[in-house]
Scaffold this active site. Structure first.
Site, short mmCIF file in Angstrom:
data_model
loop_
_atom_site.label_atom_id
_atom_site.label_comp_id
_atom_site.label_asym_id
_atom_site.label_seq_id
_atom_site.Cartn_x
_atom_site.Cartn_y
_atom_site.Cartn_z
N ILE A 118 16.24 13.29 14.06
CA ILE A 118 16.10 14.66 13.53
C ILE A 118 14.67 15.24 13.92
O ILE A 118 14.58 16.46 14.35
CB ILE A 118 16.03 14.74 12.02
N ASP A 151 22.30 23.64 14.57
CA ASP A 151 22.79 24.81 15.32
C ASP A 151 24.05 25.11 15.09
O ASP A 151 24.57 26.28 15.05
CB ASP A 151 22.61 24.15 16.76
N HIS A 179 18.65 20.96 21.51
CA HIS A 179 18.08 21.72 20.16
C HIS A 179 16.96 22.14 20.22
O HIS A 179 16.02 21.61 19.23
CB HIS A 179 17.96 20.41 19.25
#
Length: 330
Positions: A118, A151, A179
């Site tokens: 992440i 997203d 991302h």
């Protein structure tokens, strides 16, 4: 038995992510690791009457080793948050070092775990993790994922008024690329079931999906970035990986993967020219079973967005690779 590990568990994403994993019936053991406060977070969560047994570790006394040993799935939200005016790329120098060190621990202590990154900027931190795992001789492309689910979650939510779904996630809205900003490409032409985006709303919607994080940073007025929604997205993807690892069929989620190591990936590499790319991936017991190419039949405008995304990705990926290969230049 499933052991899940959160690296960076005391932070703004790590705490709510740990809460969601503690509450999940899919997790039997949950280990938390961070440089501060982890025993307190673990003690707090240990009072919740759910299945998972929980432990919290600090760096001292081989904390990282103890957290990772026996892990089935490792989720990495560690790093500093985005502040007003910062791009994800601004975070690179600090977060790159954090991910490198954590990936080194994973290579040593849980090389067979599914690893979900992440930590921003994902477009660079996933290649960093890959290079560390390669150097250690334990890289399995099917088990390393960049979490781009936020997203997708945003695209589902922002188009609910057009999909008409009471639960936004009942509509499939593919989001591909990367991302960060323009590397994020929502494919509204590929939604399922089909619905139409009004022409006069299209560009604003694309921009909102690409830069939704800025909305949160601005609204929090210096107090943080998208932590709660990111924790939800991270949990949603982790849950999908766990379910697939247990044999559940038909689970497909967009995620940022190393394409050459995943079935179907070479076709996407040929089409895009990049080796890391977020695309719908069929998940299974071994992780990423198949990368699904949905590039055919996109609209002319989506082709333009994809071309712009690829330019950004090429730079981001190379930045991550070079951080490991040429540390003196970082």
């Amino acid at each position: 038995m499933v052991k899940a590990v959160v690296l960076g568990a005391s932070g703004g994403i790590g705490q709510p992510l740990s809460l969601l994993l503690k509450a999940s019936p899919l997790v039997d053991e949950l280990a938390l690791y961070d440089v501060v406060n982890t025993p307190g977070v673990a003690a707090d969560l240990s009072h919740i009457s759910s299945t998972a047994k929980i432990t919290g570790y600090l760096p001292k006394d081989d904390g990282l080793k103890n957290a990772l040993t026996g892990a089935d799935i490792v989720v990495i939200p560690a790093g500093i948050p985005r502040k007003p005016g910062m791009t994800r790329d601004d975070l690179f120098k600090i977060n790159a070092g954090i991910v490198r060190d954590l990936a080194t621990g994973i290579a040593a202590h849980s090389p067979k775990a599914f690893v979900l990154v992440i930590s921003n900027p994902v477009n660079s931190t996933v290649p960093i993790a890959a290079e560390v795992l390669k150097a250690a001789g334990v890289f399995d492309p099917k088990r390393l994922f960049g979490v781009t689910t936020l997203d997708v979650v945003r695209a589902e939510t922002f188009t609910q008024v057009y999909s008409g779904k009471k639960v936004p996630s009942d509509a499939t809205v593919p989001v591909i690329g990367g991302h960060s900003g323009p590397t994020i490409v929502p494919l509204f032409s590929k939604v399922s079931p089909k619905f139409e985006i009004p022409a006069d709303k299209y560009e604003d919607l694309v921009h909102r999906v690409q830069f939704g994080g800025d909305e949160v940073v601005k609204a929090k007025d210096g107090a943080g970035s998208a932590t709660l929604s990111m924790a939800y997205a991270g949990f949603r993807f982790a849950e999908a990986v766990i379910k697939a690892s247990k044999g559940e069929k038909g689970i497909v989620e967009p995620t940022f993967v190393y394409l050459p190591g995943v079935a179907g990936g070479d076709e996407i590499v040929k089409a895009t020219g990049v080796e890391f790319f977020s695309t719908p991936v069929e998940l299974g017991p071994n992780g990423a079973e198949k990368a699904i190419n949905i590039l055919d039949g996109v609209t002319a405008r989506e082709q333009e967005l994809i071309a712009e995304a690829i330019k950004g990705l090429q730079t981001n990926i190379e930045t991550g690779v070079q951080f490991i290969k040429n540390p003196a230049t970082k």
